[in-house]
Write a protein that holds these residues in place. Structure first.
Motif, PDB file in Angstrom:
ATOM      1  N   PHE A  23       0.724  -1.118   0.045  1.00 51.51           N
ATOM      2  CA  PHE A  23      -0.159   0.071   0.043  1.00 51.51           C
ATOM      3  C   PHE A  23       0.971   1.321   0.064  1.00 51.51           C
ATOM      4  O   PHE A  23       2.101   1.143   0.325  1.00 51.51           O
ATOM      5  CB  PHE A  23      -0.929   0.080   1.155  1.00 51.51           C
ATOM      6  N   PHE A  24       0.417   2.428  -0.268  1.00 52.36           N
ATOM      7  CA  PHE A  24       1.003   3.632  -0.218  1.00 52.36           C
ATOM      8  C   PHE A  24      -0.080   4.805  -0.069  1.00 52.36           C
ATOM      9  O   PHE A  24      -1.059   4.903  -0.526  1.00 52.36           O
ATOM     10  CB  PHE A  24       1.527   3.862  -1.752  1.00 52.36           C
ATOM     11  N   VAL A  25       0.448   5.775   0.877  1.00 52.15           N
ATOM     12  CA  VAL A  25      -0.299   6.818   1.405  1.00 52.15           C
ATOM     13  C   VAL A  25       0.194   7.949   0.674  1.00 52.15           C
ATOM     14  O   VAL A  25       1.433   8.167   0.488  1.00 52.15           O
ATOM     15  CB  VAL A  25      -0.161   6.895   3.003  1.00 52.15           C
ATOM     16  N   PHE A  26      -0.812   8.834  -0.050  1.00 48.70           N
ATOM     17  CA  PHE A  26      -0.446  10.113  -0.665  1.00 48.70           C
ATOM     18  C   PHE A  26      -1.697  10.954  -0.593  1.00 48.70           C
ATOM     19  O   PHE A  26      -2.588  10.884  -0.223  1.00 48.70           O
ATOM     20  CB  PHE A  26      -0.192   9.720  -2.009  1.00 48.70           C
ATOM     21  N   ARG A  27      -1.257  12.004  -0.824  1.00 52.38           N
ATOM     22  CA  ARG A  27      -2.295  13.303  -0.821  1.00 52.38           C
ATOM     23  C   ARG A  27      -2.446  13.503  -2.402  1.00 52.38           C
ATOM     24  O   ARG A  27      -1.721  13.928  -3.113  1.00 52.38           O
ATOM     25  CB  ARG A  27      -1.681  14.614  -0.137  1.00 52.38           C
ATOM     26  N   ASN A  28      -3.862  13.343  -2.227  1.00 54.31           N
ATOM     27  CA  ASN A  28      -4.540  13.655  -3.841  1.00 54.31           C
ATOM     28  C   ASN A  28      -4.522  14.931  -4.512  1.00 54.31           C
ATOM     29  O   ASN A  28      -4.782  15.894  -3.607  1.00 54.31           O
ATOM     30  CB  ASN A  28      -5.895  12.822  -3.859  1.00 54.31           C
ATOM     31  N   ALA A  29      -3.752  15.108  -5.567  1.00 58.62           N
ATOM     32  CA  ALA A  29      -3.550  16.325  -6.197  1.00 58.62           C
ATOM     33  C   ALA A  29      -4.629  17.205  -6.627  1.00 58.62           C
ATOM     34  O   ALA A  29      -4.955  18.356  -6.508  1.00 58.62           O
ATOM     35  CB  ALA A  29      -2.559  16.241  -7.336  1.00 58.62           C
TER      36      ALA A  29
ATOM     37  N   GLU B  59      -6.996  15.587  -0.536  1.00 59.14           N
ATOM     38  CA  GLU B  59      -7.470  14.510   0.649  1.00 59.14           C
ATOM     39  C   GLU B  59      -6.388  13.405   0.576  1.00 59.14           C
ATOM     40  O   GLU B  59      -5.737  13.456  -0.332  1.00 59.14           O
ATOM     41  CB  GLU B  59      -8.715  14.014   0.265  1.00 59.14           C
ATOM     42  N   VAL B  60      -6.034  12.962   1.765  1.00 55.57           N
ATOM     43  CA  VAL B  60      -5.015  11.856   2.027  1.00 55.57           C
ATOM     44  C   VAL B  60      -5.798  10.716   1.406  1.00 55.57           C
ATOM     45  O   VAL B  60      -6.932  10.203   1.964  1.00 55.57           O
ATOM     46  CB  VAL B  60      -4.625  11.677   3.470  1.00 55.57           C
ATOM     47  N   ASN B  61      -5.083   9.900   0.404  1.00 52.05           N
ATOM     48  CA  ASN B  61      -5.689   8.480  -0.199  1.00 52.05           C
ATOM     49  C   ASN B  61      -4.711   7.559   0.055  1.00 52.05           C
ATOM     50  O   ASN B  61      -3.490   7.852   0.468  1.00 52.05           O
ATOM     51  CB  ASN B  61      -6.134   8.737  -1.673  1.00 52.05           C
ATOM     52  N   VAL B  62      -5.136   6.391   0.048  1.00 56.73           N
ATOM     53  CA  VAL B  62      -4.260   5.180  -0.048  1.00 56.73           C
ATOM     54  C   VAL B  62      -4.577   4.328  -1.168  1.00 56.73           C
ATOM     55  O   VAL B  62      -5.680   3.944  -1.671  1.00 56.73           O
ATOM     56  CB  VAL B  62      -4.596   4.238   1.277  1.00 56.73           C
ATOM     57  N   VAL B  63      -3.405   4.012  -2.033  1.00 54.19           N
ATOM     58  CA  VAL B  63      -3.704   2.933  -3.001  1.00 54.19           C
ATOM     59  C   VAL B  63      -2.989   1.501  -2.583  1.00 54.19           C
ATOM     60  O   VAL B  63      -2.095   1.603  -1.736  1.00 54.19           O
ATOM     61  CB  VAL B  63      -2.925   3.410  -4.384  1.00 54.19           C
TER      62      VAL B  63
ATOM     63  N   GLU C 122      -4.673  -6.396  -9.257  1.00 61.44           N
ATOM     64  CA  GLU C 122      -4.994  -5.434  -9.455  1.00 61.44           C
ATOM     65  C   GLU C 122      -4.855  -4.302  -8.392  1.00 61.44           C
ATOM     66  O   GLU C 122      -4.375  -4.782  -7.390  1.00 61.44           O
ATOM     67  CB  GLU C 122      -6.635  -5.134  -9.821  1.00 61.44           C
ATOM     68  N   TYR C 123      -5.014  -2.844  -8.395  1.00 63.09           N
ATOM     69  CA  TYR C 123      -5.097  -2.034  -7.490  1.00 63.09           C
ATOM     70  C   TYR C 123      -6.490  -1.351  -7.019  1.00 63.09           C
ATOM     71  O   TYR C 123      -7.404  -1.352  -7.599  1.00 63.09           O
ATOM     72  CB  TYR C 123      -4.105  -0.874  -7.857  1.00 63.09           C
ATOM     73  N   GLY C 124      -6.398  -0.949  -5.799  1.00 62.07           N
ATOM     74  CA  GLY C 124      -7.533  -0.158  -5.288  1.00 62.07           C
ATOM     75  C   GLY C 124      -7.155   1.032  -4.849  1.00 62.07           C
ATOM     76  O   GLY C 124      -6.085   1.158  -4.258  1.00 62.07           O
ATOM     77  N   LEU C 125      -8.139   1.978  -4.432  1.00 58.98           N
ATOM     78  CA  LEU C 125      -8.024   3.467  -4.171  1.00 58.98           C
ATOM     79  C   LEU C 125      -8.869   3.573  -3.052  1.00 58.98           C
ATOM     80  O   LEU C 125      -9.978   3.222  -3.121  1.00 58.98           O
ATOM     81  CB  LEU C 125      -8.221   4.307  -5.178  1.00 58.98           C
TER      82      LEU C 125
END
Length: 180
Positions: free
Chosen positions: A152-158, A162-166, A173-176
């Motif tokens: 997983f990776f935590v980031f701030r959506n540009a 908001e803080v999101n996690v992929v 596959e990947y989730g958001l």
């Protein structure tokens, strides 16, 4: 290039240090002013045949590159580690310049962590990490996830700030995850 070698459960000899510096020096040509931290360790468990472990973290203007390799010989572990890091650097360099510039702007001061007091009835937190949560798109976050090799990776959506996690799903596959 800033280069630091640490040894865990072993004394790092000058020959191993110079060998590692020579091998990791190849990456300096492809990265601008990287900071490299190499940790060499020896697993004490006799049932583990690949007990010589080399683990590297490279801080760049863009992503943080990490790799870990183990074998029965420390030089072989370092060789395998460098190959893995070269693949990560090539993957990173093939992406567009604009993504790297956004990632460089995003690396700000580290996020402060709140100390956690553990109660015996509750699960304990045994490790805390701090990192900058920079603005980027979900696609770039997936790239960062692949580069560091985590689930997983935590980031701030540009777009939404908001803080999101992929995260990597079991099906590959990947989730958001987005807050409401």
């Amino acid at each position: 290039m800033q280069f630091q070698v640490k040894g865990r459960n072993l004394e790092v000899s000058d020959s191993i240090r110079s060998y590692a510096e020579e091998k990791l020096g190849k990456l300096e040509r492809q990265l601008t002013d990287p900071r490299v931290e190499l940790e060499l360790s020896l697993e004490k468990n006799p049932s583990i045949a690949a007990n010589h472990v080399a683990e590297a973290t490279i801080w760049t203007d863009g992503p943080v590159l990490r790799a870990r390799e183990s074998s029965s010989d420390m030089r072989a572990s370092i060789d395998q580690l460098v190959e893995k890091l070269e693949r990560q650097v090539n993957r990173y360099r093939t992406r567009g310049r604009s993504r790297r510039r956004r990632a460089a702007r995003a690396s700000g001061p580290p996020v402060e962590s709140i100390p956690v007091v553990a109660d015996e009835a509750e699960p304990r937190i045994v490790k805390t990490k701090q990192f900058a949560v920079g603005p980027m798109g979900p696609e770039e976050a997936v790239l960062q996830l692949e580069l560091i090799g985590h689930d997983f990776f935590v980031f701030r959506n540009a777009d939404s700030s908001e803080v999101n996690v992929v995260y990597r799903r079991r099906d590959g596959e990947y989730g958001l995850i987005e807050p409401q």
